[in-house]
Design a protein around this motif. Structure first.
Motif, PDB file in Angstrom:
ATOM      1  N   GLY A   1      13.701  -9.881  -6.778  1.00  0.00           N
ATOM      2  CA  GLY A   1      12.872 -10.936  -6.196  1.00  0.00           C
ATOM      3  C   GLY A   1      11.376 -10.790  -6.355  1.00  0.00           C
ATOM      4  O   GLY A   1      10.627 -11.616  -5.837  1.00  0.00           O
ATOM      5  N   ALA A   2      10.911  -9.752  -7.063  1.00  0.00           N
ATOM      6  CA  ALA A   2       9.460  -9.629  -7.239  1.00  0.00           C
ATOM      7  C   ALA A   2       8.984 -10.616  -8.289  1.00  0.00           C
ATOM      8  O   ALA A   2       9.601 -10.760  -9.344  1.00  0.00           O
ATOM      9  CB  ALA A   2       9.106  -8.208  -7.671  1.00  0.00           C
TER      10      ALA A   2
ATOM     11  N   ILE B   1      16.041   0.244   0.789  1.00  0.00           N
ATOM     12  CA  ILE B   1      16.848  -0.914   1.206  1.00  0.00           C
ATOM     13  C   ILE B   1      15.926  -2.098   1.517  1.00  0.00           C
ATOM     14  O   ILE B   1      16.205  -3.245   1.176  1.00  0.00           O
ATOM     15  CB  ILE B   1      17.728  -0.554   2.441  1.00  0.00           C
ATOM     16  N   ALA B   2      14.792  -1.785   2.155  1.00  0.00           N
ATOM     17  CA  ALA B   2      13.880  -2.856   2.606  1.00  0.00           C
ATOM     18  C   ALA B   2      13.015  -3.432   1.476  1.00  0.00           C
ATOM     19  O   ALA B   2      12.363  -4.464   1.673  1.00  0.00           O
ATOM     20  CB  ALA B   2      12.975  -2.308   3.709  1.00  0.00           C
ATOM     21  N   LEU B   3      13.020  -2.790   0.307  1.00  0.00           N
ATOM     22  CA  LEU B   3      12.092  -3.190  -0.763  1.00  0.00           C
ATOM     23  C   LEU B   3      12.066  -4.699  -1.070  1.00  0.00           C
ATOM     24  O   LEU B   3      10.985  -5.301  -1.126  1.00  0.00           O
ATOM     25  CB  LEU B   3      12.391  -2.381  -2.036  1.00  0.00           C
ATOM     26  N   PRO B   4      13.220  -5.349  -1.252  1.00  0.00           N
ATOM     27  CA  PRO B   4      13.161  -6.790  -1.602  1.00  0.00           C
ATOM     28  C   PRO B   4      12.467  -7.644  -0.530  1.00  0.00           C
ATOM     29  O   PRO B   4      11.918  -8.695  -0.852  1.00  0.00           O
ATOM     30  CB  PRO B   4      14.637  -7.186  -1.743  1.00  0.00           C
ATOM     31  N   LEU B   5      12.484  -7.168   0.726  1.00  0.00           N
ATOM     32  CA  LEU B   5      11.837  -7.949   1.794  1.00  0.00           C
ATOM     33  C   LEU B   5      10.325  -8.023   1.571  1.00  0.00           C
ATOM     34  O   LEU B   5       9.678  -8.992   1.961  1.00  0.00           O
ATOM     35  CB  LEU B   5      12.114  -7.309   3.162  1.00  0.00           C
ATOM     36  N   LEU B   6       9.801  -6.975   0.931  1.00  0.00           N
ATOM     37  CA  LEU B   6       8.359  -6.948   0.631  1.00  0.00           C
ATOM     38  C   LEU B   6       7.988  -8.152  -0.236  1.00  0.00           C
ATOM     39  O   LEU B   6       6.966  -8.806  -0.013  1.00  0.00           O
ATOM     40  CB  LEU B   6       8.052  -5.643  -0.115  1.00  0.00           C
ATOM     41  N   PHE B   7       8.859  -8.432  -1.208  1.00  0.00           N
ATOM     42  CA  PHE B   7       8.563  -9.527  -2.138  1.00  0.00           C
ATOM     43  C   PHE B   7       8.851 -10.896  -1.521  1.00  0.00           C
ATOM     44  O   PHE B   7       8.343 -11.902  -1.989  1.00  0.00           O
ATOM     45  CB  PHE B   7       9.368  -9.338  -3.431  1.00  0.00           C
ATOM     46  N   SER B   8       9.689 -10.903  -0.485  1.00  0.00           N
ATOM     47  CA  SER B   8       9.983 -12.188   0.189  1.00  0.00           C
ATOM     48  C   SER B   8       9.025 -12.421   1.346  1.00  0.00           C
ATOM     49  O   SER B   8       9.181 -13.401   2.080  1.00  0.00           O
ATOM     50  CB  SER B   8      11.398 -12.181   0.761  1.00  0.00           C
ATOM     51  N   ASN B   9       8.056 -11.477   1.532  1.00  0.00           N
ATOM     52  CA  ASN B   9       7.126 -11.571   2.671  1.00  0.00           C
ATOM     53  C   ASN B   9       7.848 -11.625   3.997  1.00  0.00           C
ATOM     54  O   ASN B   9       7.458 -12.359   4.905  1.00  0.00           O
ATOM     55  CB  ASN B   9       6.225 -12.806   2.549  1.00  0.00           C
ATOM     56  N   LYS B  10       8.927 -10.842   4.107  1.00  0.00           N
ATOM     57  CA  LYS B  10       9.655 -10.802   5.384  1.00  0.00           C
ATOM     58  C   LYS B  10       9.487  -9.429   6.004  1.00  0.00           C
ATOM     59  O   LYS B  10       9.354  -8.435   5.299  1.00  0.00           O
ATOM     60  CB  LYS B  10      11.142 -11.071   5.153  1.00  0.00           C
ATOM     61  N   GLU B  11       9.513  -9.411   7.319  1.00  0.00           N
ATOM     62  CA  GLU B  11       9.396  -8.150   8.060  1.00  0.00           C
ATOM     63  C   GLU B  11      10.672  -7.338   7.872  1.00  0.00           C
ATOM     64  O   GLU B  11      11.770  -7.904   7.902  1.00  0.00           O
ATOM     65  CB  GLU B  11       9.201  -8.501   9.549  1.00  0.00           C
ATOM     66  N   ALA B  12      10.524  -6.029   7.662  1.00  0.00           N
ATOM     67  CA  ALA B  12      11.723  -5.174   7.539  1.00  0.00           C
ATOM     68  C   ALA B  12      12.111  -4.705   8.937  1.00  0.00           C
ATOM     69  O   ALA B  12      11.614  -3.699   9.425  1.00  0.00           O
ATOM     70  CB  ALA B  12      11.406  -3.984   6.647  1.00  0.00           C
ATOM     71  N   SER B  13      13.000  -5.473   9.590  1.00  0.00           N
ATOM     72  CA  SER B  13      13.346  -5.075  10.964  1.00  0.00           C
ATOM     73  C   SER B  13      14.270  -3.860  10.921  1.00  0.00           C
ATOM     74  O   SER B  13      15.263  -3.850  10.183  1.00  0.00           O
ATOM     75  CB  SER B  13      13.981  -6.241  11.708  1.00  0.00           C
ATOM     76  N   PRO B  14      13.941  -2.821  11.692  1.00  0.00           N
ATOM     77  CA  PRO B  14      14.739  -1.588  11.663  1.00  0.00           C
ATOM     78  C   PRO B  14      16.210  -1.866  11.998  1.00  0.00           C
ATOM     79  O   PRO B  14      17.103  -1.246  11.426  1.00  0.00           O
ATOM     80  CB  PRO B  14      14.091  -0.715  12.730  1.00  0.00           C
ATOM     81  N   GLU B  15      16.434  -2.829  12.904  1.00  0.00           N
ATOM     82  CA  GLU B  15      17.826  -3.129  13.301  1.00  0.00           C
ATOM     83  C   GLU B  15      18.616  -3.601  12.089  1.00  0.00           C
ATOM     84  O   GLU B  15      19.754  -3.180  11.860  1.00  0.00           O
ATOM     85  CB  GLU B  15      17.862  -4.228  14.381  1.00  0.00           C
ATOM     86  N   LYS B  16      17.991  -4.491  11.312  1.00  0.00           N
ATOM     87  CA  LYS B  16      18.697  -5.051  10.157  1.00  0.00           C
ATOM     88  C   LYS B  16      18.991  -3.962   9.118  1.00  0.00           C
ATOM     89  O   LYS B  16      20.093  -3.866   8.583  1.00  0.00           O
ATOM     90  CB  LYS B  16      17.867  -6.157   9.520  1.00  0.00           C
ATOM     91  N   ILE B  17      17.980  -3.136   8.851  1.00  0.00           N
ATOM     92  CA  ILE B  17      18.156  -2.086   7.833  1.00  0.00           C
ATOM     93  C   ILE B  17      19.239  -1.104   8.302  1.00  0.00           C
ATOM     94  O   ILE B  17      20.104  -0.689   7.524  1.00  0.00           O
ATOM     95  CB  ILE B  17      16.823  -1.327   7.569  1.00  0.00           C
TER      96      ILE B  17
ATOM     97  N   LEU C   1      10.520   6.763  -2.202  1.00  0.00           N
ATOM     98  CA  LEU C   1      10.789   6.009  -0.973  1.00  0.00           C
ATOM     99  C   LEU C   1      12.078   6.493  -0.313  1.00  0.00           C
ATOM    100  O   LEU C   1      13.027   6.891  -0.989  1.00  0.00           O
ATOM    101  CB  LEU C   1      10.923   4.516  -1.277  1.00  0.00           C
ATOM    102  N   SER C   2      12.111   6.429   1.014  1.00  0.00           N
ATOM    103  CA  SER C   2      13.309   6.820   1.757  1.00  0.00           C
ATOM    104  C   SER C   2      14.409   5.769   1.537  1.00  0.00           C
ATOM    105  O   SER C   2      14.133   4.674   1.009  1.00  0.00           O
ATOM    106  CB  SER C   2      12.982   6.900   3.246  1.00  0.00           C
ATOM    107  N   VAL C   3      15.601   6.105   1.983  1.00  0.00           N
ATOM    108  CA  VAL C   3      16.710   5.142   1.898  1.00  0.00           C
ATOM    109  C   VAL C   3      16.320   3.862   2.645  1.00  0.00           C
ATOM    110  O   VAL C   3      16.531   2.746   2.157  1.00  0.00           O
ATOM    111  CB  VAL C   3      17.998   5.780   2.502  1.00  0.00           C
TER     112      VAL C   3
ATOM    113  N   LEU D   1       0.841  -1.196   0.000  1.00  0.00           N
ATOM    114  CA  LEU D   1       0.000   0.000   0.000  1.00  0.00           C
ATOM    115  C   LEU D   1       0.880   1.252   0.000  1.00  0.00           C
ATOM    116  O   LEU D   1       0.652   2.198  -0.763  1.00  0.00           O
ATOM    117  CB  LEU D   1      -0.893  -0.032   1.249  1.00  0.00           C
ATOM    118  N   LYS D   2       1.900   1.216   0.848  1.00  0.00           N
ATOM    119  CA  LYS D   2       2.811   2.361   0.949  1.00  0.00           C
ATOM    120  C   LYS D   2       3.491   2.608  -0.401  1.00  0.00           C
ATOM    121  O   LYS D   2       3.562   3.740  -0.880  1.00  0.00           O
ATOM    122  CB  LYS D   2       3.854   2.051   2.022  1.00  0.00           C
ATOM    123  N   LEU D   3       3.959   1.515  -1.004  1.00  0.00           N
ATOM    124  CA  LEU D   3       4.647   1.628  -2.300  1.00  0.00           C
ATOM    125  C   LEU D   3       3.698   2.196  -3.357  1.00  0.00           C
ATOM    126  O   LEU D   3       4.068   3.092  -4.125  1.00  0.00           O
ATOM    127  CB  LEU D   3       5.147   0.235  -2.715  1.00  0.00           C
TER     128      LEU D   3
END
Lengths: 388, 220
Positions: free
Chosen positions: A295-296, B104-120, B98-100, A5-7
């Protein structure tokens, strides 16, 4: 907020003007759709209320067109045929009739003042029963030379309560005892006077354009009307249900036309959505290639594009409802100025279910128009896209 | 780690068939930093796309961690790209709105993974962008954009990072910094394959493969 949604929102915000214009296109078509549907509903309800408020069950008129009767009942149309009020005798003798009242509607030339008055002769004692929605400044006439003026007539002639409007057939001054507050309907254009005075002015003693009848038991209406038709030749009986149908049929044609126009507007806005999203897909070909590389899947890309369309459609739909609701008074005033008969009361009222239905409808249309761009985007070959 | 056996790639351009790769054999070991060089049109990018499972060879065999990717269905290739491969491009391809952090977190969206702030934050720190996480790409320099793209390429914890001319749009100072980041990633256990036209950078790689006319010309 979900990542997708954000994207999608961020993507739409990249071309604010384009997104806003597309959304406005949707808003306009949803606004019109909502207004037309609300208007239809308001019109039908208002019509039913107005007929209900007359307190009459049927009208006796000279044989003729049912549409004329409908026009007469609702806004005092002039019908060039008259009934003899001797019919009243039959009515009073008919079992089950609670009361009957003659109405005489005609145009009357006033050469002295160079105008034509629309006169509405009625038994003043039943006036408040057949026009319960009126607010009168002054009093209902009680004498043969007293009259009541519609708002427009009074305003146009600059007449106040107590003024002389014209003269009776005997040369007596006709005094205005009351002025009806603005109704927004044709009632504003009439001069209301006792029926006997109207008959004298027209030199048609005992004539009536119609006779309104109320029965004791509406369940026996067909029995009563059958008996009357058999007993009195040359009359036609039109029930309020038939009047309602006549007007509804006329309104249905206008409704069909306006809905057809709305559907064309919606189709145009759907093409606008498709064009806008398609342009944005073409512009983002490389970006989509990048997303595929990191990966999309095709499905992910399809979803992003479809969500953009859904956001545009829902936002446009909601905006359209807000605009239509805020502008309903303007639309109503416009409709009243162009339509020959419009019932009093609110024509466009906010109905949450109708609003929800309109937004859902445009959402389905919007998503439908986003399918092609979304499919196109999902088929972008990442290798070709990245090469540019 | 990566094994290419007799890779052929022919594609159609207008009325003619173009042989982009002609029998390429290549072995790349785990934790290797390999530079691919060669003139424009030699087939370097085609080779990189085949290595990254973005493109399929016309003939030949591609083995990644002993998995033959040549005949894998589309969804398996997507899965492989998500899990094992990171990409970095010359043009960065950051998403403007999108912000930096979000880029950076974009690919996680497609992997259905949470974008943990610590990792980013850790990844941003690794490429020296921890102070730029809230900025959008238009507020970044070219070098910062490329470092954002590298962090994005690493967010799925890939084993292989493929970089197509990562310093092509950068000045020498930024190029050096990018190369140092790649070298430290290699030291951290990543396999890195980088296309470059920059002879200095190529010379600093562990191995340089020169492609010419769709075939491996030299290996140093």
């Amino acid at each position: 907020m979900s990542g997708y949604l954000k994207l999608s929102i961020k993507n739409l915000l990249r071309h604010r003007t384009r997104s806003a214009l597309t959304m406005l296109g949707i808003a306009a078509s949803v606004g019109v759709l909502f207004s037309v549907l609300s208007f239809n509903r308001g019109f039908t309800e208002g019509l039913a209320d107005e007929l209900d408020r007359t307190g009459l069950h049927f009208m006796v008129v000279p044989s003729g067109c049912a549409h004329e009767v409908a026009a007469l009942v609702l806004h005092g149309a002039v019908i060039p045929k008259f009934l003899d009020t001797s019919v009243m005798k039959h009515l009073q003798e008919t079992d089950g009739v609670a009361f009957s009242t003659p109405i005489l509607v005609a145009q009357l030339a006033n050469p002295e003042k160079e105008r034509i008055d629309l006169i509405y002769g009625v038994d003043m004692q039943v006036l408040s029963a057949i026009k319960p929605g009126w607010k009168i400044e002054g009093a209902i006439p009680t004498q043969p030379n007293e009259i009541l003026l519609g708002h427009e007539v009074a305003e146009h002639e600059g007449i106040k309560t107590g003024d002389v409007f014209s003269e009776t057939a005997d040369g007596e001054p006709m005094i205005v005892t009351g002025i009806i507050e603005l109704t927004g309907s044709q009632d504003d254009a009439f001069v209301y006077l006792p029926i006997e005075t109207a008959q004298q002015l027209l030199q048609k003693p005992g004539a009536a354009t119609a006779i309104g009848v109320k029965v004791n038991d509406p369940g026996r209406m067909s029995e009563i009307t059958d008996a009357l038709t058999a007993a009195v030749p040359g009359i036609q009986i039109v029930t309020m249900g038939q009047v309602m149908n006549s007007i509804s049929n006329l309104a249905a044609s206008a409704r069909a036309l306006s809905l057809a126009i709305v559907l064309i507007a919606i189709l145009i806005s759907a093409v606008g959505v498709m064009n806008s999203i398609l342009m944005s897909v073409f512009e983002r070909t490389q970006e989509i290639g990048m997303m595929r590389s990191v990966g999309a899947s095709r499905k992910n890309i399809f979803r992003i594009i479809l969500e953009e369309t859904a956001i545009l459609s829902i936002a446009g739909g909601l905006l359209g409802i807000v605009i239509a609701t805020l502008g309903s008074k303007l639309i109503e005033a416009f409709v009243r100025s162009v339509m020959p008969f419009v019932p009093s009361g609110n024509l466009i009222s906010f109905d949450p279910l109708l609003a929800l239905g309109s937004v859902l409808f445009i959402m389905v249309i919007g998503i439908g128009s986003g399918l092609y761009p979304a499919a196109k985007a999902s088929k972008i070959n990442p290798v070709e896209a990245i090469k540019g | 780690m990566i094994e290419l056996n007799n890779i052929e790639k022919t594609y159609r351009r207008g009325a003619e068939d173009v042989r982009a790769l002609r029998g390429v054999d290549l072995m790349i070991d785990k934790e290797e930093l390999v530079a691919i060089t060669g003139p424009s049109g030699a087939g370097k990018t085609t080779l990189l796309h085949i290595l990254g499972c973005l493109d399929q060879p016309t003939n030949g065999q591609v083995l990644i961690d002993s998995i033959d990717t040549s005949n894998l269905p589309e969804f398996e290739l997507v899965k492989l790209r998500r899990e094992k491969i990171g990409f970095v491009f010359q043009q960065f391809y950051l998403i403007p709105g999108l912000s930096v952090f979000d880029n950076i977190a974009l690919p996680l969206l497609f992997s259905n993974k949470e974008a943990s702030p610590e990792k980013i934050k850790r990844l941003a720190g690794m490429v020296g962008l921890e102070h730029r996480l809230d900025h959008v790409p238009s507020q970044l320099s070219g070098g910062e954009m490329q470092r954002t793209a590298i962090a994005r390429g690493l967010v799925n914890d890939p084993e292989i990072l493929l970089a197509d001319e990562p310093t092509g749009n950068l000045d020498s100072k930024s190029s050096d910094r990018i190369f140092e980041i790649l070298r430290s990633l290699k030291s951290a256990g990543l396999t890195i394959v980088m296309i470059t036209h920059n002879p200095d950078l190529a010379a600093r790689a562990e191995r340089t493969i020169q492609i010419k006319d769709g075939a491996v010309h030299t290996e140093v």
